[in-house]
Design an enzyme around this catalytic site. Sequence first.
Site, PDB file in Angstrom:
ATOM      1  N   LYS A 187      93.400  40.149  23.175  1.00 19.70           N
ATOM      2  CA  LYS A 187      92.988  38.871  23.754  1.00 19.70           C
ATOM      3  C   LYS A 187      92.713  37.961  22.562  1.00 19.70           C
ATOM      4  O   LYS A 187      91.645  37.995  21.947  1.00 19.70           O
ATOM      5  CB  LYS A 187      91.721  39.061  24.596  1.00 19.70           C
ATOM      6  N   CYS A 297      83.881  34.277   7.988  1.00 14.99           N
ATOM      7  CA  CYS A 297      82.647  35.001   8.279  1.00 14.99           C
ATOM      8  C   CYS A 297      81.949  35.432   6.996  1.00 14.99           C
ATOM      9  O   CYS A 297      80.747  35.631   6.971  1.00 14.99           O
ATOM     10  CB  CYS A 297      82.950  36.214   9.138  1.00 14.99           C
ATOM     11  N   GLU A 398      74.005  30.844  11.282  1.00 13.70           N
ATOM     12  CA  GLU A 398      75.391  30.689  10.822  1.00 13.70           C
ATOM     13  C   GLU A 398      75.933  29.349  11.313  1.00 13.70           C
ATOM     14  O   GLU A 398      75.901  29.055  12.505  1.00 13.70           O
ATOM     15  CB  GLU A 398      76.248  31.828  11.387  1.00 13.70           C
TER      16      GLU A 398
HETATM   17  P1  NAD Z   1      83.604  33.961  19.686  1.00 18.30           P
HETATM   18  O1  NAD Z   1      82.657  35.102  19.769  1.00 18.30           O
HETATM   19  O2  NAD Z   1      83.236  32.691  20.337  1.00 18.30           O
HETATM   20  O3  NAD Z   1      85.013  34.357  20.324  1.00 18.30           O
HETATM   21  C1  NAD Z   1      85.738  35.471  19.851  1.00 18.30           C
HETATM   22  C2  NAD Z   1      86.604  36.000  20.977  1.00 18.30           C
HETATM   23  O4  NAD Z   1      85.779  36.522  22.007  1.00 18.30           O
HETATM   24  C3  NAD Z   1      87.495  34.941  21.632  1.00 18.30           C
HETATM   25  O5  NAD Z   1      88.750  35.531  21.897  1.00 18.30           O
HETATM   26  C4  NAD Z   1      86.747  34.629  22.911  1.00 18.30           C
HETATM   27  O6  NAD Z   1      87.565  34.140  23.945  1.00 18.30           O
HETATM   28  C5  NAD Z   1      86.187  35.995  23.265  1.00 18.30           C
HETATM   29  N1  NAD Z   1      85.017  35.989  24.129  1.00 18.30           N
HETATM   30  C6  NAD Z   1      84.035  35.057  24.199  1.00 18.30           C
HETATM   31  N2  NAD Z   1      83.101  35.430  25.103  1.00 18.30           N
HETATM   32  C7  NAD Z   1      83.503  36.627  25.613  1.00 18.30           C
HETATM   33  C8  NAD Z   1      82.969  37.522  26.588  1.00 18.30           C
HETATM   34  N3  NAD Z   1      81.814  37.275  27.199  1.00 18.30           N
HETATM   35  N4  NAD Z   1      83.651  38.653  26.846  1.00 18.30           N
HETATM   36  C9  NAD Z   1      84.812  38.928  26.215  1.00 18.30           C
HETATM   37  N5  NAD Z   1      85.373  38.113  25.304  1.00 18.30           N
HETATM   38  C10 NAD Z   1      84.727  36.983  24.982  1.00 18.30           C
HETATM   39  O7  NAD Z   1      83.897  33.764  18.133  1.00 18.30           O
HETATM   40  P2  NAD Z   1      84.790  32.630  17.461  1.00 18.30           P
HETATM   41  O8  NAD Z   1      84.089  31.334  17.637  1.00 18.30           O
HETATM   42  O9  NAD Z   1      86.190  32.785  17.943  1.00 18.30           O
HETATM   43  O10 NAD Z   1      84.775  33.065  15.921  1.00 18.30           O
HETATM   44  C11 NAD Z   1      83.781  32.683  15.018  1.00 18.30           C
HETATM   45  C12 NAD Z   1      82.753  33.786  14.873  1.00 18.30           C
HETATM   46  O11 NAD Z   1      83.398  34.979  14.506  1.00 18.30           O
HETATM   47  C13 NAD Z   1      81.733  33.530  13.783  1.00 18.30           C
HETATM   48  O12 NAD Z   1      80.470  33.932  14.222  1.00 18.30           O
HETATM   49  C14 NAD Z   1      82.184  34.440  12.650  1.00 18.30           C
HETATM   50  O13 NAD Z   1      81.182  34.848  11.763  1.00 18.30           O
HETATM   51  C15 NAD Z   1      82.719  35.591  13.419  1.00 18.30           C
HETATM   52  N6  NAD Z   1      83.674  36.336  12.599  1.00 18.30           N
HETATM   53  C16 NAD Z   1      83.281  37.533  12.078  1.00 18.30           C
HETATM   54  C17 NAD Z   1      84.154  38.254  11.252  1.00 18.30           C
HETATM   55  C18 NAD Z   1      83.755  39.553  10.617  1.00 18.30           C
HETATM   56  O14 NAD Z   1      84.629  40.217  10.063  1.00 18.30           O
HETATM   57  N7  NAD Z   1      82.506  39.961  10.658  1.00 18.30           N
HETATM   58  C19 NAD Z   1      85.422  37.748  11.006  1.00 18.30           C
HETATM   59  C20 NAD Z   1      85.778  36.525  11.555  1.00 18.30           C
HETATM   60  C21 NAD Z   1      84.893  35.828  12.366  1.00 18.30           C
HETATM   61  O1  6OD Z   2      89.716  40.892   5.077  1.00 20.35           O
HETATM   62  C1  6OD Z   2      89.446  41.416   6.164  1.00 20.35           C
HETATM   63  O2  6OD Z   2      89.896  42.514   6.500  1.00 20.35           O
HETATM   64  C2  6OD Z   2      88.571  40.720   7.097  1.00 20.35           C
HETATM   65  N1  6OD Z   2      88.250  41.398   8.214  1.00 20.35           N
HETATM   66  C3  6OD Z   2      88.156  39.476   6.798  1.00 20.35           C
HETATM   67  C4  6OD Z   2      87.285  38.717   7.596  1.00 20.35           C
HETATM   68  C5  6OD Z   2      87.163  37.396   7.395  1.00 20.35           C
HETATM   69  C6  6OD Z   2      86.265  36.626   8.180  1.00 20.35           C
HETATM   70  O3  6OD Z   2      86.391  35.459   8.436  1.00 20.35           O
END
Ligand code: NAD
Ligand code: 6OD
Length: 494
Positions: A187, A297, A398
């Site tokens: 998804k 992130c 964040e």
């Molecule tokens: P988000 O949580 O809003 O959405 C991520 C995904 O989850 C989307 O596909 C969304 O449609 C889906 N989603 C939302 N609510 C849901 C629910 N209740 N049930 C199932 N699916 C659901 O995140 P975003 O805004 O797309 O991304 C930004 C966030 O992601 C930031 O907080 C960032 O730190 C985090 N992030 C973390 C990492 C990591 O490796 N730790 C990497 C990239 C992004």
């Molecule tokens: O490098 C990766 O494997 C990874 N998961 C990076 C995450 C980036 C976050 O925005």
Amino acid sequence: MTCDASLAVTDNILNFIDGAYREGSGGESFPNVNPATGLQIGIVHEASEADVADAVAAAKAALHGPWGSTTTEERVKLIAAVANEIERRSDDFLAAEVADTGKPRQVASHIDIPRSAANFRMFADVILTMPGETFRGPTPDGGQALNYTVRRPKGVIAIVCPWNFPLLLMTWKVGPALACGNTVVVKPSEETPRTAALLGEVMNTVGIPRGVYNVVHGFGPDSAGEFLTSNPDVDGITFTGETATGEAIMQKAAVGVRDISFELGGKNPAIVFADADMDKAVEGLSRSVFLNTGQVCLGSERVYVERTIFDAFVERMKKAAEGFKPGASGDPAYLGPLISAEHRDKVQRYYRRAVEEGATVVTGGGVPEVSGNQAGGFYVEPTVWTGLAHSASVMREEIFGPCCGIVPFDSEDEVIALANDTPYGLCASVWTENLSRGHRVAAAMDVGVCWVNSWFLRDLRTAFGGSGQSGIGREGGVHSLEFYTELTNICVKL
Ligand code: NAD
Ligand code: 6OD
């Protein structure tokens, strides 16, 4: 919604289920917008609950079809072919990723697309060298027993993805899941559906059997995300996104006791000691604050700098920030847009709040003038603050934008305490030419990943993930294979 006349708004972004593209059976769709212009460039066909159930059923059936009887060596060949095909079609993937995210082509062509191919190639290698364990030992009757482990695929894996590095972060999970013999339902974020859909073509071209890779489009609650994560035939859920979303998904995963792997948000500290190489630290930190317009992130939104070099460092970061031009050209000096108008509103709220919380705005804090067809894009200025208290919300929450608060410190103990005082625990970076200090401080960080004199330098064999509210579990190398397989111990009485 205004459409971009220069692009085909008729771009239909379809679900990919059981090896074929389809519209949503509920007839619902939503606009696909280019954040660099703010204009609609396509239509995304939303999967209904029935479509998601079909995708999961196709994935479950595929486990018992030809895919279920492939050998590791056969899968490795197919997965390497996926990597080759992504590279052969890199222009198509690049165009799709740039259209969805608005990020400069230079970023997508150097990071997103090559890393996506590498995600398949690397896990094809790792699976071939995955170690097992054997024990031979005495039994109570004086005989001997041989214990050894075999690994089985976990089953149907739901992969729920964010929008900041769409193809990179999705393939980071699809690669190992398929290498281990699972089937997947992806998804993608509603903001960035294109590359996940395009990958379906690659799967068909290289001969991945139908049903092994499926894509359903939609939103989270009461849409494809929730339908997928609540489907009882999903055996494991791997999710990257916000911490609050992780909490919602965890509740769904609890029903039926399904396994999870979560990569969540962060509020990552960077620590710059007075003995750091100033040029390297400024170069590294301007990347870690501004790359991908701060939508990483792993980005450093809290920067702690030893007091004796504080003023000089702040001046250098100001200059670095002011060196970026807003826009989405291929030039590395360009700072692309944020992903959406909604996200820009959120970042701007934090920009205003920083001032209310007493920040000195060293540079930025507003919305830049952008002309031409990018005038409607979702740009903000790269922003640096000083003077913020440790308790300020902009230093604790964040933001996910191109901004950081820079704070002076006087001692190693003080800065370790400041850096660790957060509910998150994703990553940190330490900048020093004193290697003993580098090792010592890195080991004291309560995080999943700590870089010394670098940032976002990735070896895909290493453990990646966060502690605290930044995640559950680790992926990367054998750690991914731990999540994507089940172990069976076989005990043979000799
Ligand atoms: P988000 O949580 O809003 O959405 C991520 C995904 O989850 C989307 O596909 C969304 O449609 C889906 N989603 C939302 N609510 C849901 C629910 N209740 N049930 C199932 N699916 C659901 O995140 P975003 O805004 O797309 O991304 C930004 C966030 O992601 C930031 O907080 C960032 O730190 C985090 N992030 C973390 C990492 C990591 O490796 N730790 C990497 C990239 C992004
Ligand atoms: O490098 C990766 O494997 C990874 N998961 C990076 C995450 C980036 C976050 O925005």
